[in-house]
Motif scaffolding. Structure first.
Motif, PDB file in Angstrom:
ATOM      1  N   VAL A 203       0.841  -1.203   0.000  1.00 34.83           N
ATOM      2  CA  VAL A 203       0.000   0.000   0.000  1.00 34.83           C
ATOM      3  C   VAL A 203       0.874   1.249   0.000  1.00 34.83           C
ATOM      4  CG1 VAL A 203      -1.653   1.344   1.349  1.00 34.83           C
ATOM      5  CG2 VAL A 203      -1.965  -1.121   1.135  1.00 34.83           C
ATOM      6  N   ALA A 204       1.889   1.248   0.855  1.00 35.24           N
ATOM      7  CA  ALA A 204       2.784   2.409   0.939  1.00 35.24           C
ATOM      8  C   ALA A 204       3.489   2.658  -0.389  1.00 35.24           C
ATOM      9  CB  ALA A 204       3.802   2.201   2.049  1.00 35.24           C
ATOM     10  N   GLU A 205       3.917   1.605  -1.038  1.00 32.17           N
ATOM     11  CA  GLU A 205       4.626   1.770  -2.313  1.00 32.17           C
ATOM     12  C   GLU A 205       3.713   2.389  -3.367  1.00 32.17           C
ATOM     13  OE1 GLU A 205       7.850  -1.883  -1.769  1.00 32.17           O
ATOM     14  OE2 GLU A 205       5.933  -2.256  -2.775  1.00 32.17           O
ATOM     15  N   ARG A 206       2.431   1.989  -3.377  1.00 34.47           N
ATOM     16  CA  ARG A 206       1.473   2.608  -4.296  1.00 34.47           C
ATOM     17  C   ARG A 206       1.357   4.107  -4.017  1.00 34.47           C
ATOM     18  NH1 ARG A 206      -2.836  -0.720  -6.384  1.00 34.47           N
ATOM     19  NH2 ARG A 206      -1.881  -2.648  -7.158  1.00 34.47           N
ATOM     20  N   ALA A 207       1.249   4.452  -2.728  1.00 31.65           N
ATOM     21  CA  ALA A 207       1.089   5.858  -2.358  1.00 31.65           C
ATOM     22  C   ALA A 207       2.335   6.677  -2.688  1.00 31.65           C
ATOM     23  CB  ALA A 207       0.768   5.964  -0.873  1.00 31.65           C
ATOM     24  N   ARG A 208       3.503   6.091  -2.500  1.00 29.21           N
ATOM     25  CA  ARG A 208       4.744   6.828  -2.768  1.00 29.21           C
ATOM     26  C   ARG A 208       4.893   7.170  -4.245  1.00 29.21           C
ATOM     27  NH1 ARG A 208       8.047   2.692   1.175  1.00 29.21           N
ATOM     28  NH2 ARG A 208       7.188   3.526   3.136  1.00 29.21           N
ATOM     29  N   ASN A 209       4.289   6.360  -5.104  1.00 25.79           N
ATOM     30  CA  ASN A 209       4.331   6.664  -6.535  1.00 25.79           C
ATOM     31  C   ASN A 209       3.517   7.903  -6.878  1.00 25.79           C
ATOM     32  OD1 ASN A 209       5.958   4.461  -7.160  1.00 25.79           O
ATOM     33  ND2 ASN A 209       4.231   3.082  -7.468  1.00 25.79           N
ATOM     34  N   LEU A 210       2.658   8.329  -5.949  1.00 29.73           N
ATOM     35  CA  LEU A 210       1.828   9.518  -6.173  1.00 29.73           C
ATOM     36  C   LEU A 210       2.481  10.789  -5.639  1.00 29.73           C
ATOM     37  CD1 LEU A 210      -1.641   8.019  -5.186  1.00 29.73           C
ATOM     38  CD2 LEU A 210      -0.804   8.489  -7.500  1.00 29.73           C
ATOM     39  N   LYS A 211       3.632  10.661  -5.016  1.00 29.02           N
ATOM     40  CA  LYS A 211       4.315  11.851  -4.502  1.00 29.02           C
ATOM     41  C   LYS A 211       4.664  12.779  -5.668  1.00 29.02           C
ATOM     42  CE  LYS A 211       8.192  13.492  -1.722  1.00 29.02           C
ATOM     43  NZ  LYS A 211       9.411  13.156  -0.969  1.00 29.02           N
ATOM     44  N   GLY A 212       4.260  14.025  -5.538  1.00 31.39           N
ATOM     45  CA  GLY A 212       4.459  14.973  -6.621  1.00 31.39           C
ATOM     46  C   GLY A 212       3.336  14.977  -7.626  1.00 31.39           C
ATOM     47  N   HIS A 213       2.397  14.050  -7.481  1.00 29.12           N
ATOM     48  CA  HIS A 213       1.230  13.979  -8.366  1.00 29.12           C
ATOM     49  C   HIS A 213      -0.047  14.064  -7.523  1.00 29.12           C
ATOM     50  CE1 HIS A 213       3.828  12.804 -11.750  1.00 29.12           C
ATOM     51  NE2 HIS A 213       4.445  12.011 -10.889  1.00 29.12           N
ATOM     52  N   GLY A 214      -0.037  14.967  -6.580  1.00 27.03           N
ATOM     53  CA  GLY A 214      -1.196  15.133  -5.716  1.00 27.03           C
ATOM     54  C   GLY A 214      -0.881  14.921  -4.248  1.00 27.03           C
ATOM     55  N   LEU A 215       0.252  14.269  -3.975  1.00 28.71           N
ATOM     56  CA  LEU A 215       0.683  14.063  -2.592  1.00 28.71           C
ATOM     57  C   LEU A 215       2.002  14.775  -2.356  1.00 28.71           C
ATOM     58  CD1 LEU A 215       0.039  10.310  -1.654  1.00 28.71           C
ATOM     59  CD2 LEU A 215      -1.227  12.318  -0.895  1.00 28.71           C
ATOM     60  N   ASP A 216       2.087  15.508  -1.235  1.00 29.58           N
ATOM     61  CA  ASP A 216       3.344  16.170  -0.886  1.00 29.58           C
ATOM     62  C   ASP A 216       4.358  15.167  -0.348  1.00 29.58           C
ATOM     63  OD1 ASP A 216       2.402  18.684  -1.596  1.00 29.58           O
ATOM     64  OD2 ASP A 216       1.544  19.024   0.395  1.00 29.58           O
ATOM     65  N   GLU A 217       3.865  14.146   0.327  1.00 26.91           N
ATOM     66  CA  GLU A 217       4.752  13.167   0.962  1.00 26.91           C
ATOM     67  C   GLU A 217       4.083  11.803   0.920  1.00 26.91           C
ATOM     68  OE1 GLU A 217       8.427  12.432   2.438  1.00 26.91           O
ATOM     69  OE2 GLU A 217       7.694  14.465   2.124  1.00 26.91           O
ATOM     70  N   GLY A 218       4.886  10.750   0.777  1.00 23.76           N
ATOM     71  CA  GLY A 218       4.338   9.403   0.744  1.00 23.76           C
ATOM     72  C   GLY A 218       4.102   8.854   2.138  1.00 23.76           C
ATOM     73  N   ILE A 219       3.583   7.639   2.172  1.00 26.22           N
ATOM     74  CA  ILE A 219       3.359   6.947   3.445  1.00 26.22           C
ATOM     75  C   ILE A 219       4.713   6.485   3.985  1.00 26.22           C
ATOM     76  CG2 ILE A 219       2.367   4.877   4.486  1.00 26.22           C
ATOM     77  CD1 ILE A 219       0.036   5.160   2.502  1.00 26.22           C
ATOM     78  N   SER A 220       5.011   6.867   5.209  1.00 27.53           N
ATOM     79  CA  SER A 220       6.319   6.568   5.786  1.00 27.53           C
ATOM     80  C   SER A 220       6.329   5.209   6.470  1.00 27.53           C
ATOM     81  CB  SER A 220       6.697   7.650   6.805  1.00 27.53           C
ATOM     82  OG  SER A 220       5.858   7.570   7.952  1.00 27.53           O
ATOM     83  N   THR A 221       7.528   4.716   6.729  1.00 24.22           N
ATOM     84  CA  THR A 221       7.682   3.465   7.480  1.00 24.22           C
ATOM     85  C   THR A 221       7.065   3.610   8.868  1.00 24.22           C
ATOM     86  OG1 THR A 221       9.760   3.063   6.298  1.00 24.22           O
ATOM     87  CG2 THR A 221       9.346   1.749   8.271  1.00 24.22           C
ATOM     88  N   ARG A 222       7.207   4.773   9.478  1.00 24.11           N
ATOM     89  CA  ARG A 222       6.619   5.017  10.794  1.00 24.11           C
ATOM     90  C   ARG A 222       5.101   4.826  10.756  1.00 24.11           C
ATOM     91  NH1 ARG A 222       7.583  10.451  11.517  1.00 24.11           N
ATOM     92  NH2 ARG A 222       9.615  10.078  12.453  1.00 24.11           N
ATOM     93  N   MET A 223       4.474   5.342   9.696  1.00 19.00           N
ATOM     94  CA  MET A 223       3.025   5.208   9.566  1.00 19.00           C
ATOM     95  C   MET A 223       2.612   3.745   9.389  1.00 19.00           C
ATOM     96  SD  MET A 223       2.436   8.512   7.103  1.00 19.00           S
ATOM     97  CE  MET A 223       0.649   8.426   7.024  1.00 19.00           C
ATOM     98  N   LEU A 224       3.427   2.982   8.677  1.00 22.69           N
ATOM     99  CA  LEU A 224       3.139   1.551   8.512  1.00 22.69           C
ATOM    100  C   LEU A 224       3.177   0.829   9.852  1.00 22.69           C
ATOM    101  CD1 LEU A 224       5.171   0.657   5.281  1.00 22.69           C
ATOM    102  CD2 LEU A 224       2.715   1.084   5.496  1.00 22.69           C
ATOM    103  N   VAL A 225       4.117   1.211  10.688  1.00 21.26           N
ATOM    104  CA  VAL A 225       4.198   0.604  12.023  1.00 21.26           C
ATOM    105  C   VAL A 225       2.958   0.955  12.837  1.00 21.26           C
ATOM    106  CG1 VAL A 225       5.493   0.594  14.198  1.00 21.26           C
ATOM    107  CG2 VAL A 225       6.719   0.508  12.011  1.00 21.26           C
TER     108      VAL A 225
END
Length: 267
Positions: A203-225
């Motif tokens: 899920v995080a990897e999908r979100a990180r691909n959107l960084k700069g395309h609507g998201l300022d920052e991706g889902i972090s490892t901390r958030m996954l924890v």
């Protein structure tokens, strides 16, 4: 060990999963007391890395979370009034320099540039800290080191380090770990099984691909924890992901729908 620093010793090993040769490089840098700069996105493990290295090197760690209201006096110290008159109190930077700790300035660009320049004489061959208000020159302890961190993705012309500051440091780049490494981290820190952790990382990897395309920052490892910890406590995976992964990073309805769809793909 100075009594003043005993509370800053890390007595239990902080869990850190290395991704390259950053541990060995940092050990080499510390051996010559090179000031270090850690660059990478929020929540990718920079602070945990510093804590792990302080534990590994058996050195006390003094951490300062920088902010725009922080003054030079907050770092170096000030005179305080008490029942007996005035007394000087060292700030965290002075305490670390005087007694031999690693001083970690987290997200240093959040501080004003006129504040951060106080580290300059400590980060070159002088290794000195002038306390102008006290009329004292502190010579850095042989064990002292400065470490700073920041997120280059958030930088602008108004919020960046001066070149005269950057060039005083060695630098290590941090990023989110590869899928297998990040899965191991989520298993260890979040208390879920490997299959669940792997889905969260996807899920995080999908979100990180959107960084700069609507998201300022991706889902972090901390958030996954965080999400994994909720799931381990019995929260449904969909609800945990929405609360810990999707809602914190965007208020845009369309982006939320897109991220929610990514979540439902795996759960």
């Amino acid at each position: 060990m100075q009594d003043e620093l005993r509370d800053h010793l890390i007595t239990e090993e902080p869990y850190y999963q290395s991704t390259a040769d950053e541990v060995e490089l940092y050990e080499a840098a510390y051996s010559v007391r090179m000031p270090m700069m850690l660059k990478g996105p929020t929540g990718c493990g920079k602070t945990r890395f510093v804590e792990h290295m302080a534990w590994k090197l058996r050195k006390p760690l003094i951490t300062v979370s920088c902010n725009e209201d922080m003054t030079a006096s907050d770092l170096v110290g000030r005179y305080l009034l008490d029942a007996n008159g005035t007394r000087w109190q060292d700030g965290p930077l002075t305490q670390a320099a005087r007694h031999g700790a690693i001083c970690y300035l987290d997200e240093i660009v959040e501080a004003r540039q006129d504040t951060t320049v106080v580290i300059h004489p400590l980060t070159d061959n002088r290794r000195m800290l002038p306390l102008e208000k006290k009329g004292e020159m502190v010579e850095a302890h042989p064990d002292f080191q400065v470490v700073i961190s920041y997120n280059p993705g958030y930088q602008s012309l108004m919020k960046d380090l001066k070149e005269s500051t950057k060039q005083r440091f060695g630098a290590l780049d941090f990023n989110y770990p590869d899928h297998a490494t990040e899965t191991r981290i989520v298993v260890h820190e979040g208390g879920v099984n490997e299959d669940m952790a792997s889905k969260l990382v996807s899920v995080a990897e999908r979100a990180r691909n959107l960084k700069g395309h609507g998201l300022d920052e991706g889902i972090s490892t901390r958030m996954l924890v965080y999400a994994a910890s909720l799931i381990a406590k019995g929260v449904a995976p969909l609800a945990a992901c929405r609360m810990a992964l999707v809602r914190p990073i965007t208020d845009d309805p369309d982006m939320r729908d897109a991220l929610d769809s990514a979540v439902t793909t795996f759960f």
